[in-house]
Design an enzyme around this catalytic site. Structure first.
Site, PDB file in Angstrom:
ATOM      1  N   SER A  38     -23.413  16.652  42.705  1.00  0.00           N
ATOM      2  CA  SER A  38     -23.573  15.219  42.918  1.00  0.00           C
ATOM      3  C   SER A  38     -22.322  14.405  42.630  1.00  0.00           C
ATOM      4  O   SER A  38     -22.265  13.229  42.988  1.00  0.00           O
ATOM      5  CB  SER A  38     -24.720  14.690  42.054  1.00  0.00           C
ATOM      6  OG  SER A  38     -25.934  15.334  42.393  1.00  0.00           O
TER       7      SER A  38
ATOM      8  N   SER B  85     -26.444  13.183  44.294  1.00  0.00           N
ATOM      9  CA  SER B  85     -27.330  12.084  43.981  1.00  0.00           C
ATOM     10  C   SER B  85     -26.571  10.811  43.609  1.00  0.00           C
ATOM     11  O   SER B  85     -27.151   9.722  43.557  1.00  0.00           O
ATOM     12  CB  SER B  85     -28.248  12.481  42.814  1.00  0.00           C
ATOM     13  OG  SER B  85     -27.491  12.831  41.657  1.00  0.00           O
TER      14      SER B  85
ATOM     15  N   LYS C 119     -23.843   4.902  37.499  1.00  0.00           N
ATOM     16  CA  LYS C 119     -25.042   5.495  38.092  1.00  0.00           C
ATOM     17  C   LYS C 119     -26.255   5.170  37.224  1.00  0.00           C
ATOM     18  O   LYS C 119     -26.175   5.252  35.991  1.00  0.00           O
ATOM     19  CB  LYS C 119     -24.841   7.012  38.215  1.00  0.00           C
ATOM     20  CG  LYS C 119     -25.969   7.745  38.932  1.00  0.00           C
ATOM     21  CD  LYS C 119     -25.609   9.222  39.071  1.00  0.00           C
ATOM     22  CE  LYS C 119     -26.691  10.011  39.788  1.00  0.00           C
ATOM     23  NZ  LYS C 119     -26.304  11.435  39.975  1.00  0.00           N
TER      24      LYS C 119
END
Length: 601
Positions: A173, A149, A75
Site C-alpha cells: 500500500s 490502500s 492516512k
C-alpha cells in the site's frame, strides 16, 4: 505554473518572504475543493484546527526545524490528536487525544497536517476503491485507480495538496499508489517507524510508509519520523549503517537483480510492459549490471499473505466490528477479513516453517546483489475494472509486492517512465532489512538517470543535493602482503565474505619493507613522497560488518589507514608505523611488490 511543493522549494519561498505557512494552507484548501471529485480527503483540516500548529512556528527557528511549515497528509488509520480516526469506516470512528508517535515527531520538526486521507477500508486493498467515501481517483487520469490502500495520501502529494504524506504498507500500500501517481514511495524496514497510534491491519507486518515527490524529500521526512519507540513492541533500533549519514547519490558499480522474462506478469497491459523494458534498457545503457534471479520463492512467500493464516491478523484488527456491526464493513473487505477466524494455530506454525525455508531461498537468490528490481505493479486498472472484478484484479496488483514484509525486506518505489498513454510507471527496489538508505541512494541515482516531472505538478525535477555515497554494506580494503589472493592470510578476507575487486598499484609514493617476525612473513608499506614508487596491491570488498573483527587481529606495527591508489583515489588499506621499519629491515621497494620478493627468495 504549479507551485514547487518540494521541501527545499517551500523553505526557499518562506525565506524569501514570498509565502507564509498560513497562506499556503489556505491555498491548499482552495485547491482541494477543485479536486473534491477525486475523493482524496476524509477530513480536511480547517484553519481553526491548524491554528495551534501554525502559531507554534513563530517560536521555532526554521534552521533547527527541518520541516518548518511543510504541509503533510495523514492516512486515516493513523492518529492525529483531536481529529477522528475512522480507518475508512465511519462506524469505527474514535477521536484520539494523542497523535501517533510518527506524527508527533513530524509536528515537532515543524510540519503542518493538511488532513486525513481516504483509504481502502481497514487498509485492506491495493486499489483505492474499497471506501464508503467513494473510489479515490488517479492524479493523472481520473478514470483509473489511484492504488491503495494509501490512496488519498498518494494523490494528495501528486496534486500538490501536501509536500509529503504518511501511508501504511502491509502488502504494497505504500508502493502501488506511488507507482500510479508518479511518486517516490518508501516502505521502510518493519519497526523503523513507530506503529504507536496506527490502527493495525496485520500488526506483526504493518509499516507506516512515506510518499514524497523525490528521494531527497523522502530521506528528509524519514530522518524526522524514525526512532525507536519503547511503547511499540515491534519497534526496532536503527543501526548506524542505515542512518541519514549514509544517504546520497549512489556511485560505483551496481548489480541489480531482475526477474526472468517467464516470471514477469503484466496481465495484458502492453504499455506497462513496454515501460518496464524501456527502464531496463536505460539501466543497461548506463552500465548497471542486471542479473536474472528466480522469482519463484518470492511469489510463493507472497501467496502466504492472503492464502495463508496471516489473514487471521486482519480478523483480529476488525474483530469488534465483525461481531457487533458487520454491515458497517465494506462487503469486499468483510469477505476477506472474515476468513481470518478459521485458521488454526497449527496452520500458522506450518506456514511459518514454509516461510523460513522460502526466506533462505530468497536470500540466496539476491546474495551479492545491491538490490532486487521488479515492476511496482504489472498493470494500471480502471476504476470500472476494479469494481467489476474486485478480488482477482486486486490480487494481481500484489504480484510484485505481497512478499516484502513477510520476508522482512525494505523497499523503495521509484517512478521511471510514462506509458504511451501518458500514465505513470515505476519500479520497486527491494533489499534487506535496514537497507533503507542504501535503497534510497540507488533510487536517487535512477531518478537522475531517468528524470521525470514531480508528481502531477508539471514541474521539472530538481537536481539532488545529496553527496555521493558508496555501498555502505561493503568497504574497499587495500592489501599489499600476506593477505593477497592465494597467500597465507588471504583466508582472513575470504572467510569474512570479501571479494577481490582489482589488482592495481598504489600511487608512486610508497616504500615497501620486509618486517621482522613470522611466519607468515609480512611487508610494511610506508608513504615516502620523495623516494617512493608504485607498489602492486589488491583492492578487496569486505562486508563492513566484518571489518572490525578483521582490524582487531592486525598486529603492530601494521594498521589500517588511508592509502592512495595510482588513479588518485584514497581507500582504506594496510599502512605501517614508521618505527616499524629501520635500516635493519630489508627495503624491497625496487621490486615493486610483495609477490616479486616472494618469487626471488
Amino acid at each position: 505554473m504549479s507551485r514547487n511543493m518540494t521541501i527545499p522549494g517551500l523553505r526557499a519561498a518562506y525565506a524569501a518572504g514570498e509565502l507564509t505557512p498560513g497562506a499556503l494552507l489556505e491555498e491548499i484548501r482552495q485547491r482541494a475543493a477543485e479536486y473534491a471529485a477525486h475523493n482524496i480527503w476524509i477530513h480536511l483540516c480547517s484553519a481553526r484546527e491548524q491554528a495551534t500548529w501554525v502559531d507554534a512556528l513563530a517560536d521555532r527557528d526554521p534552521a533547527t526545524h527541518p520541516l518548518w511549515g511543510v504541509p503533510f497528509a495523514i492516512k486515516d488509520n493513523i492518529d492525529l490528536a483531536g481529529i477522528p480516526t475512522t480507518a475508512g469506516c465511519p462506524a469505527f470512528a474514535y477521536t484520539p487525544t494523542q497523535s501517533a508517535r510518527v506524527v508527533q515527531q513530524l509536528l515537532a520538526a515543524g510540519a503542518i497536517p493538511v488532513g486525513k486521507t481516504n483509504l481502502d477500508q481497514f487498509a485492506t486493498g491495493l486499489n483505492g476503491t474499497r471506501s464508503p467515501h467513494g473510489p479515490c481517483h488517479n492524479a493523472f487520469a481520473p478514470d483509473y485507480i489511484s492504488g491503495g490502500s494509501s490512496s488519498g495520501s498518494a494523490v494528495a502529494v501528486a496534486l500538490g495538496l501536501a509536500s509529503f504524506s504518511l501511508g501504511t504498507d502491509t502488502a504494497g500500500s505504500g508502493r502501488v499508489p506511488a507507482c500510479f501517481n508518479n511518486l517516490v514511495g518508501l516502505k521502510p524496514t518493519r519497526g523503523l517507524l513507530s506503529a504507536s497510534g496506527l490502527v493495525p491491519a496485520c500488526r506483526s507486518l504493518d509499516c507506516i510508509s512515506l510518499f514524497a515527490l523525490d528521494t531527497d524529500d523522502a530521506e528528509r521526512v524519514l530522518t524526522s519520523a524514525e526512532g525507536h519507540d519503547a511503547e511499540d513492541a515491534f519497534s526496532r533500533r536503527n543501526p548506524f549503517a542505515n542512518t541519514t549519514r549514509h544517504y546520497g547519490m549512489r556511485t560505483g558499480p551496481l548489480r541489480i537483480g531482475v526477474l526472468d522474462d517467464a516470471q514477469l506478469q503484466f496481465f495484458g497491459d502492453r504499455d506497462y510492459e513496454a515501460a518496464y523494458r524501456q527502464t531496463l534498457a536505460a539501466l543497461t545503457a548506463a552500465g548497471i549490471e542486471l542479473v536474472t534471479v528466480d522469482y519463484a520463492p518470492f511469489d510463493q512467500a507472497a501467496r502466504l499473505l492472503y492464502d495463508g493464516p496471516w489473514v487471521a491478523e486482519r480478523y483480529i484488527a476488525c474483530e469488534s466490528m465483525l461481531t457487533t456491526n458487520p454491515a458497517a464493513i465494506h462487503p469486499v473487505v468483510r469477505g476477506i477479513v472474515a476468513q481470518g477466524e478459521a485458521p488454526r494455530a497449527t496452520e500458522l506454525f506450518q506456514a511459518q516453517y514454509q516461510l523460513a525455508a522460502l526466506r533462505q531461498q530468497c536470500e540466496a537468490a539476491v546474495a551479492g546483489l545491491d538490490c532486487l528490481l521488479t515492476p511496482t505493479a504489472g498493470r494500471l486498472f480502471s476504476i470500472a475494472e476494479l469494481l467489476e472484478e474486485p478480488v482477482l484484479y486486486n490480487a494481481q496488483l500484489g504480484y510484485y509486492t505481497n512478499f516484502m514484509n513477510l520476508l522482512d525486506m525494505a523497499a523503495v518505489a521509484v517512478p521511471t517512465a510514462f506509458t504511451a498513454q501518458g500514465l505513470p510507471f515505476g519500479v520497486t527496489l527491494a533489499g534487506r532489512a535496514f537497507d533503507d538508505r542504501a535503497l534510497l541512494s540507488i533510487a536517487n541515482r535512477l531518478r537522475a538517470l531517468l528524470p521525470l516531472p514531480l508528481g502531477a505538478l508539471e514541474l521539472d525535477p530538481v537536481a539532488s543535493a545529496a553527496p555521493a555515497v558508496a555501498n555502505p554494506a561493503y568497504t574497499e580494503l587495500l592489501v599489499c602482503g600476506a593477505h593477497l589472493e592465494g597467500l597465507p592470510l588471504n583466508w582472513q578476507l575470504v572467510e569474512r565474505g570479501a571479494t577481490l575487486l582489482a589488482r592495481t598499484q598504489s600511487a608512486p609514493c610508497y616504500r615497501l619493507h620486509v618486517l621482522a617476525g613470522g611466519p607468515p612473513m609480512r611487508p610494511g608499506m610506508v608513504r615516502d613522497e620523495a623516494g617512493g614508487q608504485a607498489i602492486e596491491v589488491e583492492v578487496w570488498s569486505i562486508p563492513t560488518s566484518e571489518l572490525g573483527s578483521f582490524v582487531a587481529g592486525i598486529p603492530a606495527p601494521l594498521g589500517i589507514g588511508k592509502v592512495e591508489l595510482a588513479d588518485g583515489r584514497w581507500v582504506s588499506g594496510f599502512i605501517c608505523e614508521p618505527q616499524g621499519v629501520s635500516s635493519a629491515t630489508e627495503d624491497i621497494t625496487h621490486l615493486g611488490g610483495w609477490r616479486a620478493w616472494l618469487a626471488g627468495r
